[in-house]
Design a protein around this motif. Structure first.
Motif, PDB file in Angstrom:
ATOM      1  N   ARG A 235      -1.796   8.343  -4.096  1.00 19.64           N
ATOM      2  CA  ARG A 235      -2.402   7.911  -5.292  1.00 19.64           C
ATOM      3  C   ARG A 235      -2.468   8.779  -6.394  1.00 19.64           C
ATOM      4  NH1 ARG A 235      -7.004   3.900  -2.440  1.00 19.64           N
ATOM      5  NH2 ARG A 235      -5.886   3.613  -0.499  1.00 19.64           N
TER       6      ARG A 235
ATOM      7  N   GLN B 114      -1.965  -1.717   6.878  1.00 14.79           N
ATOM      8  CA  GLN B 114      -1.105  -1.298   5.975  1.00 14.79           C
ATOM      9  C   GLN B 114      -0.400  -2.503   5.433  1.00 14.79           C
ATOM     10  OE1 GLN B 114      -1.047   1.546   4.151  1.00 14.79           O
ATOM     11  NE2 GLN B 114       0.805   0.796   2.826  1.00 14.79           N
ATOM     12  N   VAL B 115       0.251  -3.070   6.464  1.00 17.93           N
ATOM     13  CA  VAL B 115       1.100  -4.411   5.983  1.00 17.93           C
ATOM     14  C   VAL B 115       0.064  -5.351   5.189  1.00 17.93           C
ATOM     15  CG1 VAL B 115       2.228  -6.543   7.106  1.00 17.93           C
ATOM     16  CG2 VAL B 115       2.383  -4.420   7.819  1.00 17.93           C
TER      17      VAL B 115
ATOM     18  N   ASP C  95      -4.859  -2.086  -2.056  1.00 24.87           N
ATOM     19  CA  ASP C  95      -4.653  -0.800  -1.165  1.00 24.87           C
ATOM     20  C   ASP C  95      -6.110  -0.138  -0.699  1.00 24.87           C
ATOM     21  OD1 ASP C  95      -5.302   0.469  -3.711  1.00 24.87           O
ATOM     22  OD2 ASP C  95      -3.478   0.949  -3.937  1.00 24.87           O
TER      23      ASP C  95
ATOM     24  N   GLU D 152       6.613  -8.718  11.210  1.00 23.33           N
ATOM     25  CA  GLU D 152       8.075  -8.937  12.017  1.00 23.33           C
ATOM     26  C   GLU D 152       8.778  -7.621  11.474  1.00 23.33           C
ATOM     27  OE1 GLU D 152       9.059 -13.420  13.238  1.00 23.33           O
ATOM     28  OE2 GLU D 152       9.886 -12.593  11.353  1.00 23.33           O
TER      29      GLU D 152
ATOM     30  N   MET E 272       1.706   5.493  16.990  1.00 17.39           N
ATOM     31  CA  MET E 272       0.855   5.152  15.675  1.00 17.39           C
ATOM     32  C   MET E 272       0.101   3.848  16.040  1.00 17.39           C
ATOM     33  SD  MET E 272       0.805   6.054  12.202  1.00 17.39           S
ATOM     34  CE  MET E 272      -0.713   5.302  11.139  1.00 17.39           C
TER      35      MET E 272
ATOM     36  N   LEU F 145      -3.803   0.413  12.263  1.00 20.41           N
ATOM     37  CA  LEU F 145      -3.760   0.867  11.117  1.00 20.41           C
ATOM     38  C   LEU F 145      -2.327   0.372  10.479  1.00 20.41           C
ATOM     39  CD1 LEU F 145      -4.533   4.495  11.744  1.00 20.41           C
ATOM     40  CD2 LEU F 145      -5.732   2.861   9.966  1.00 20.41           C
ATOM     41  N   ARG F 146      -1.415   0.141  11.305  1.00 16.33           N
ATOM     42  CA  ARG F 146      -0.102  -0.573  10.790  1.00 16.33           C
ATOM     43  C   ARG F 146      -0.406  -1.775  10.285  1.00 16.33           C
ATOM     44  NH1 ARG F 146       4.401   0.932  15.336  1.00 16.33           N
ATOM     45  NH2 ARG F 146       5.813   0.015  13.698  1.00 16.33           N
TER      46      ARG F 146
ATOM     47  N   ARG G 149      -2.390  -4.702   3.225  1.00 19.60           N
ATOM     48  CA  ARG G 149      -2.656  -4.124   2.123  1.00 19.60           C
ATOM     49  C   ARG G 149      -1.217  -4.219   1.184  1.00 19.60           C
ATOM     50  NH1 ARG G 149      -5.539   1.774   3.310  1.00 19.60           N
ATOM     51  NH2 ARG G 149      -7.529   0.862   4.051  1.00 19.60           N
ATOM     52  N   GLU G 150      -0.209  -4.220   1.638  1.00 20.43           N
ATOM     53  CA  GLU G 150       1.055  -4.462   0.883  1.00 20.43           C
ATOM     54  C   GLU G 150       1.172  -5.898   0.525  1.00 20.43           C
ATOM     55  OE1 GLU G 150       3.242  -0.601   2.624  1.00 20.43           O
ATOM     56  OE2 GLU G 150       3.821  -2.584   3.447  1.00 20.43           O
TER      57      GLU G 150
ATOM     58  N   MET H 230      -1.040   5.393   5.843  1.00 21.57           N
ATOM     59  CA  MET H 230      -1.761   4.362   6.844  1.00 21.57           C
ATOM     60  C   MET H 230      -3.015   5.473   7.328  1.00 21.57           C
ATOM     61  SD  MET H 230       0.941   2.545   9.154  1.00 21.57           S
ATOM     62  CE  MET H 230       2.334   1.944   8.529  1.00 21.57           C
ATOM     63  N   ARG H 231      -2.888   6.598   7.484  1.00 20.37           N
ATOM     64  CA  ARG H 231      -3.964   7.450   7.960  1.00 20.37           C
ATOM     65  C   ARG H 231      -4.980   8.101   6.923  1.00 20.37           C
ATOM     66  NH1 ARG H 231      -2.404   8.602  13.173  1.00 20.37           N
ATOM     67  NH2 ARG H 231      -0.365   9.053  13.410  1.00 20.37           N
TER      68      ARG H 231
ATOM     69  N   ARG I  86       4.951   6.844   4.903  1.00 20.01           N
ATOM     70  CA  ARG I  86       4.210   5.525   5.165  1.00 20.01           C
ATOM     71  C   ARG I  86       2.977   5.810   6.209  1.00 20.01           C
ATOM     72  NH1 ARG I  86       4.785  -0.207   4.537  1.00 20.01           N
ATOM     73  NH2 ARG I  86       4.147  -0.744   6.673  1.00 20.01           N
TER      74      ARG I  86
ATOM     75  N   GLU J 263       7.645  -4.725  10.169  1.00 18.40           N
ATOM     76  CA  GLU J 263       6.949  -3.706  10.435  1.00 18.40           C
ATOM     77  C   GLU J 263       7.041  -3.369  11.944  1.00 18.40           C
ATOM     78  OE1 GLU J 263       5.277  -1.061   8.849  1.00 18.40           O
ATOM     79  OE2 GLU J 263       4.459  -0.100  10.744  1.00 18.40           O
TER      80      GLU J 263
END
Lengths: 77, 680
Positions: free
Chosen positions: B59, A9-10, A18, A47, A1, A5-6, A12-13, B24-25, B20, A49
């Motif tokens: 969503r 995502q972190v 989002d 950390e 992955m 991208l990961r 965004r949270e 992400m994708r 998850r 994630e």
């Protein structure tokens, strides 16, 4: 992955957005909520994630997301 | 096996990770496809919430919320991350009431900090409703990370929070300055969040005076309740073990004691030190987070601290519960009284299960002593339900501890409703504890106001589950509680005595009372349990079976006795068993075993007192004892018969020794320290 991208995502949270897109050149100035407290929350979330642990000095001089990603990738080996 | 079937087999964590990854994708189509497959192929208890989680990631907030809501009707202790998703979905849908409903389901047994952050944001997206509480956080550390848990916890109590967060370096200055932002805020509650970093090792009394001086200023200038943190101790004290006698640990203990001795009615102590200890001081603070942002509490620990603050807020705002409704079978005791009979129940040691049920009784008894009402709601015949309380010595609770005793075959919601009417209390004052998930589900569904405690399958977790609900927090201890305080004081006196006095004075001070009985049917289970569990203080290690116990009890040739011990500090229950057989003019001791809980206080000598008496009554002139060595009993009882005045007359090859002691008809053996009650 994909690490990028990961990381996104972190972000965004942590920043509760989002639609947020981050790039290597993104800095704290580009995200209004990114203050020193949110920085700690961000580091803790990163950390979690990636299952890594930052040294206390490692993250103080980072200039942008690209450098942050660099540290994460080094830590992950 | 399809890919989704494989994910279902891999379980919830794998499904969550997959959602998850797809999120992400931004692979919406795949998220929806997996959600559909979960609904079609997984059991609803897993399929519904996980499908909702996939739809949330896609969503699809309307569908996610609807699925979550349907699942929540049956879910007993929903995971916090699902509730956070639901709150976030309702937020996107603009449903403020939905957000509040989701947040109200957060429970203290799932302290996920990320879920609390998400839920707090959903709450903050809508204007406050209900009663508002104005809380000033005056902490000597960065307190912002407490905010999400505080908001979520308060919302679960039906409160909205207005928060004022003071600058950590300006705490004293703000309290001193009448024109400061703190007073302009007009707080209902002021939290003085302190830590060991505020302490000096010297002159703790002056430090206590200084903090209590701040209380007085706050009490004078506001109408607020002041919540003072107790002081924790540093995880790494430079004085090492001497810290407790010379360092910050001593100062913390001294200051906390001063606080406790003189808390005004409008000051409450937050059990900060206790929270740190329960969570672990080394995990409580991450030194990097302290260096980066003066955060003294990690995000993971923050909800634990907030639970302690909420405990006080719950009492302060009258949210505390008043009645604890308890089931009987498998809840207050092990077994089913209607099927197993009173003698077949397990309560108290030596059975591990019995210990767990007894622990729950003890916790409930402590609640009762400080004014919580206890009630029974059990599906049983009334006489069956009462019998154990009347017949079993190891029951901590007695019939007169209960304000209501409902034993019938009626549905439990009906009985609880009737109880509420009789006691003239609202259903929202009730807490329901029952081992049976079906009964809990029914009460949850029919009486949503009642707090239903989700019990684990293993009774050893009952007390923790009830405690975590924090349902019975009070602002102060009432006068009826004097008894408990006295007991604690007596316990420490007993420890003192043991250290400072001769053994004889110590035995006498215990005011021991023994009850000696022949074997009775109500004790059979207990005798078998004690025989099975006693390894160290056991002369012959005869593992008595229920059938043997029954036949011994009926035998004319045998002397069979149980010994119960109580002292001024409490009741130990049935702790010793003795079996002897008459063989001509000799009384032959075949079993003698004792619980190690009453060791070293002359209880074992009672066996000699009783056998000597029985021998004289039967015209026997000799006592004979046998010691059969095992790996475990050597240390305690190899020399027991010698100590009791027997002479060794035989040593066999396997190490077994045989001992004799003459019975002196004119000179009965006595125990000067234990008062004996005999029941024939």
């Amino acid at each position: 992955m994909d690490v990028h991208l990961r990381l996104q995502q972190v972000f965004r949270e942590v920043f509760d957005d989002d639609e947020l897109e981050i790039h290597d050149h993104t800095t704290a100035k580009d995200i209004p909520e990114w203050d020193s407290l949110m920085h700690v929350s961000l580091l803790v979330a990163i950390e979690g994630e990636f299952g890594i642990r930052f040294a206390s000095a490692e993250v103080s001089g980072l200039k942008n997301v690209g450098e942050l990603r660099g540290v994460v990738e080094t830590k992950m080996g | 096996m399809t890919d989704v079937e494989a994910l279902i087999a891999a379980g919830e964590a794998a499904l969550r990770a997959r959602a998850r990854e797809l999120q992400m994708r931004s692979d919406i189509a795949e998220l929806v496809r997996v959600a559909e497959a979960l609904l079609a192929g997984a059991p609803p208890s897993l399929g519904r919430p996980m499908a909702a989680a996939f739809l949330f990631a896609a969503r699809e907030h309307d569908r996610a919320a609807a699925l979550y809501e349907a699942w929540l009707e049956d879910a007993e202790a929903p995971a916090a991350w699902h509730l956070a998703n639901l709150a976030a979905s309702h937020r996107k849908r603009g449903d403020a009431e939905g957000v509040r409903r989701a947040v109200a389901r957060f429970h203290p047994w799932d302290l996920d900090p990320d879920a609390r952050r998400t839920a707090a944001r959903a709450l903050a997206a809508f204007p406050a409703t209900g009663r508002t509480l104005r809380v000033a956080l005056m902490c000597t550390f960065t307190a912002d990370q407490l905010e999400p848990s505080l908001r979520v916890g308060a919302a679960a109590l039906g409160l909205s929070l207005e928060l004022y967060v003071g600058e950590m370096d300006l705490l004293r200055a703000e309290i001193a300055d009448p024109a400061s932002g703190l007073y302009a805020f007009a707080p209902d509650v002021v939290i003085l969040g302190t830590t060991w970093r505020d302490l000096e090792p010297h002159d703790p009394d002056a430090q206590a005076d200084a903090w209590m001086g701040l209380w007085r200023v706050l009490l004078d200038r506001t109408s607020a309740q002041v919540l003072q943190h107790t002081f924790d101790t540093p995880p790494h004290a430079p004085l090492g073990h001497l810290d407790a006698s010379h360092g910050l640990a001593l100062a913390a203990a001294r200051i906390n004691a001063r606080f406790a001795e003189a808390t005004p009615a409008r000051v409450s102590l937050v059990d900060h030190a206790g929270a740190v200890a329960r969570f672990g001081a080394e995990r409580w603070c991450d030194p990097r987070q302290w260096a980066w942002a003066k955060q003294a509490v990690t995000p993971e620990a923050a909800p634990v601290l907030v639970e302690e603050i909420l405990a006080v807020l719950r009492a302060l705002t009258g949210r505390a519960k008043k009645v604890l409704v308890l089931d009987l079978d498998h809840t207050l005791w092990g077994g089913v009284v209607g099927e197993d009979g009173v003698a077949g129940l397990s309560i108290g040691p030596p059975s591990a299960e019995g210990e767990a049920h007894q622990a729950l009784q003890r916790y409930a008894k402590a609640l009762e002593r400080r004014g919580v009402l206890l009630a029974v709601c059990s599906k049983n015949n009334p006489e069956d339900a009462r019998a154990p309380f009347e017949q079993l010595d190891d029951m901590v609770l007695r019939l007169d501890d209960f304000v209501a005793f409902e034993a019938s075959w009626d549905p439990k919601p009906d009985r609880i409703r009737a109880m509420a009417a009789t006691l003239e209390l609202g259903l929202d004052s009730f807490v329901f504890v029952d081992d049976n998930p079906a009964e809990r589900a029914r009460v949850r569904r029919e009486l949503p106001e009642v707090l239903v405690v989700p019990l684990p399958a293993d009774p050893s977790g009952y007390v923790a589950a009830l405690h975590r609900a924090r349902a019975f927090e009070a602002l102060a201890i009432s006068t009826e509680d004097a008894g408990r305080t006295a007991q604690y004081r007596a316990e420490s006196e007993r420890r003192e005595l043991r250290i400072h006095t001769s053994p004889e004075d110590y035995y006498r001070s215990l005011e021991m009372v023994a009850t000696i009985r022949p074997f009775g049917p109500g004790d059979f289970t207990r005798i078998v349990q004690l025989a099975a569990r006693s390894n160290q203080f056991n002369l012959t290690t005869w593992r008595l079976t229920p059938a043997e116990v029954a036949s011994l009890a009926a035998s004319e040739r045998h002397v069979c006795r149980t010994v119960r011990i109580a002292d001024r500090y409490g009741d130990y229950g049935l702790v010793m068993v003795v079996v002897a057989e008459r063989q001509g003019d000799t009384l032959d001791i075949q079993a003698l075993f004792m619980s190690c809980r009453v060791i070293a206080r002359t209880v074992e000598q009672l066996a000699l007192v009783e056998l000597d008496r029985a021998a004289r009554a039967r015209g026997c002139t000799m006592l004979r004892g046998t010691y059969v060595p095992t790996a475990k009993n050597r240390r305690l009882v190899a020399g027991l018969y010698g100590d009791l005045g027997f002479e060794c007359t035989e040593t066999r090859e396997d190490g077994t020794t045989v001992w004799r002691r003459a019975v002196d008809p004119g000179n009965p053996v006595e125990n000067p320290w234990i008062a004996i009650h005999r029941e024939e």
